[in-house]
Structures are given as C-alpha cells and as structure tokens.
Write an enzyme that holds these catalytic residues in place. Structure first.
Site, PDB file in Angstrom:
ATOM      1  N   ARG A  73       3.053   1.373  -5.656  1.00 23.53           N
ATOM      2  CA  ARG A  73       1.481   0.989  -5.362  1.00 23.53           C
ATOM      3  C   ARG A  73       1.478   0.949  -3.922  1.00 23.53           C
ATOM      4  NH1 ARG A  73       2.510   1.980  -9.893  1.00 23.53           N
ATOM      5  NH2 ARG A  73       2.377   0.493 -11.536  1.00 23.53           N
ATOM      6  N   SER A 128      -3.905  -5.595 -12.940  1.00 27.68           N
ATOM      7  CA  SER A 128      -2.856  -6.543 -12.559  1.00 27.68           C
ATOM      8  C   SER A 128      -3.249  -6.939 -11.014  1.00 27.68           C
ATOM      9  CB  SER A 128      -1.727  -5.759 -12.493  1.00 27.68           C
ATOM     10  OG  SER A 128      -1.045  -5.129 -13.777  1.00 27.68           O
ATOM     11  N   GLU A 133      -1.482  -6.837  -5.599  1.00 28.38           N
ATOM     12  CA  GLU A 133      -2.092  -5.190  -5.556  1.00 28.38           C
ATOM     13  C   GLU A 133      -3.545  -5.186  -5.334  1.00 28.38           C
ATOM     14  OE1 GLU A 133      -1.719  -2.891  -9.092  1.00 28.38           O
ATOM     15  OE2 GLU A 133       0.351  -3.498  -9.685  1.00 28.38           O
TER      16      GLU A 133
END
Length: 277
Positions: free
Chosen positions: A156, A203, A273
């Site tokens: 990520r 998320s 994130e």
C-alpha cells in the site's frame, strides 16, 4: 470544467469534507497540461475519492479530478489505460479479452490513478505486479514516461524518485493463461464480509505484518463504536461508516481513538491507508 468552492463531500466516498477553493475536471491530457502551465495554486489530484478525506477546513488550491480521462486500449496482451478508468471497468475489460490475473480489481472501488498511487490490492494481489510503465505529468504540465524502477513499491505504498509528478496513464500486462479466480466469487466474498453500499473509504488501516487491523480493532472492543456520525462498522471493524452526516472531524477523531485504543490494548501502532488532506 472549472468550479469554485466545490464541496468535497460530493467527491469522496466517505461523503464528508470541506470545500475545494477551485475544482477542475480536465477532458483530455492536453487540456490538463494547458491548465497546469497557467496554474500557480497548490494542486490535489483525485479519482473517485475512495481512499481520501478532506478536512472540514477544505483545500486552499485546486482539486483536479481525473475521471474524464478514461481511455482503455489493447495491443496483444498489453493494455494502455488512463488514470480515470475504474478498476471494475478494467476488470470487465480483461475478462472480455480473455486476460487473467486482474480479477481482484473488481473488488476495489477506485480508479487506475488511485491504484497506482497506493499500490491497491485485495485477495493477495497488488496492482503494481502488472505495471510495465506509467505516464506522469508535473506541476508545469510536462509529461514523462516512467518505468517501474523509478518507484519504490511496497505494501500500500508507492514512493516516486521524482517529486510533484502525478499518474495520468499506465501500460499493464496480464496473462492469457486461465486464472483459478472468479470475479463473482470475489464479489460475493467481499459483499459477505464488508459493508457494501454504505458511505465508507474501504479499509481505513493497513494490516500490520502477519496481523489484521480489523481483528486488532475488534479485540479493543470497538466494533460499532461511534463518534458523532462516524461509526466503526459492525460488519468489518476496519471500515468506518458515515452513519449520520459525519463531519471530516468526526471521522478523523474516530481514527485517532482507534489508534489509541489498539496501542493501549495490543501495543501496535496502526497506520492509515486513508489519505487525510
């Protein structure tokens, strides 16, 4: 198209956020380049805003939304795709052309630009596995061709070697070998485990190594916990839902509360994130 004082709640999937001083949606790369050559304000590039929260104070500059850049083409097994194309559309395009490996993209509610910027992933696969090269544009409207080795790619995370460049397209490679993954199965799995159809950003936190953020949040007793109109999903604890006209401040305060509670309970620092501007 150029707008002024545009509510960012209209352009972020959390349905919260302040005003953008200016808001520009280019119809082509050439128009984007011409705009940037004249622009002197800070810029923020967005797609569907599915991984983004603009604070209630808004953005003092110009937000550039790339969703009208949506060309996609195929040459043998090589695909050229603009940043504004949705990942779901790319997934369908791959299936129609009997190319495999990108089935996981159907479960990610974002665009190519966002997937490039954060190395989006799901079900054990990551976007940059399939990238050959990218096209970027800088604040002065100059366009560049960049290769994978020009970026530090992680979980990520995508760190460029060149500052102030933004993704406008990518060349991708997928396999003609039949995959054992099925798009409908992946969507069914996502719909069973995630609060689909509610305003969220997907998320919120990255999974720590060998752990799951959702499990850590649940262990801290936070499932269903709310601050203002922002609530932790009772279905998946790594999702924050805008349950009742939450402000960006409500959401950010809930994020901080989660981080503090997980640190206290498990001694683990959760990293977001979600990008907060």
């Amino acid at each position: 198209m150029l707008k002024h004082n545009e509510p960012m709640a209209l352009h972020c999937s959390l349905r919260a956020g302040g005003l953008a001083q200016d808001f520009y949606t280019p119809e082509s790369v050439n128009k984007l380049a011409d705009f940037l050559k004249q622009n002197v304000q800070p810029v923020l590039f967005i797609g569907l805003g599915s991984n983004l929260l603009i604070r209630d104070q808004g953005f003092k500059g110009v937000v550039i939304k790339l969703t009208l850049l949506k060309s996609i083409s195929l040459d043998n097994t090589k695909i050229t795709v603009d940043s504004g194309v949705t990942l779901a559309k790319l997934s369908r395009f791959l299936l129609a052309n009997k190319l495999y490996g990108g089935e996981f993209l159907s479960a990610i509610p974002g665009t190519i630009g966002g997937a490039l910027a954060m190395n989006a992933g799901a079900f054990g696969a990551e976007f940059w596995q399939f990238v050959n090269s990218v096209t970027t544009i800088n604040n002065s409207g100059e366009v560049f061709q960049r290769h994978v080795e020009d970026f530090d790619i992680g979980y990520r995370s995508v760190k460029p070697n060149h500052k102030d460049e933004y993704f406008i397209s990518a060349k991708l490679s997928f396999s003609s070998k039949l995959s054992n993954q099925n798009i409908q199965d992946l969507l069914d799995k996502r719909n069973t485990s995630q609060p689909i159809g509610l305003p969220s950003c997907g998320s919120v936190f990255k999974n720590p190594i060998n752990l799951y953020a959702a499990q850590l949040i649940e262990q801290a007793g936070l499932k269903g916990f709310c601050i203002g109109g922002a609530c932790i999903s009772s279905k998946h604890a790594n999702f924050i839902i805008n349950n009742n006209n939450a402000s960006a401040n409500d959401i950010e305060n809930l994020i901080l509360h989660i981080q503090q509670a997980v640190k206290l309970n498990s001694n683990i620092d959760l990293e977001t994130e979600l990008k907060i501007i």
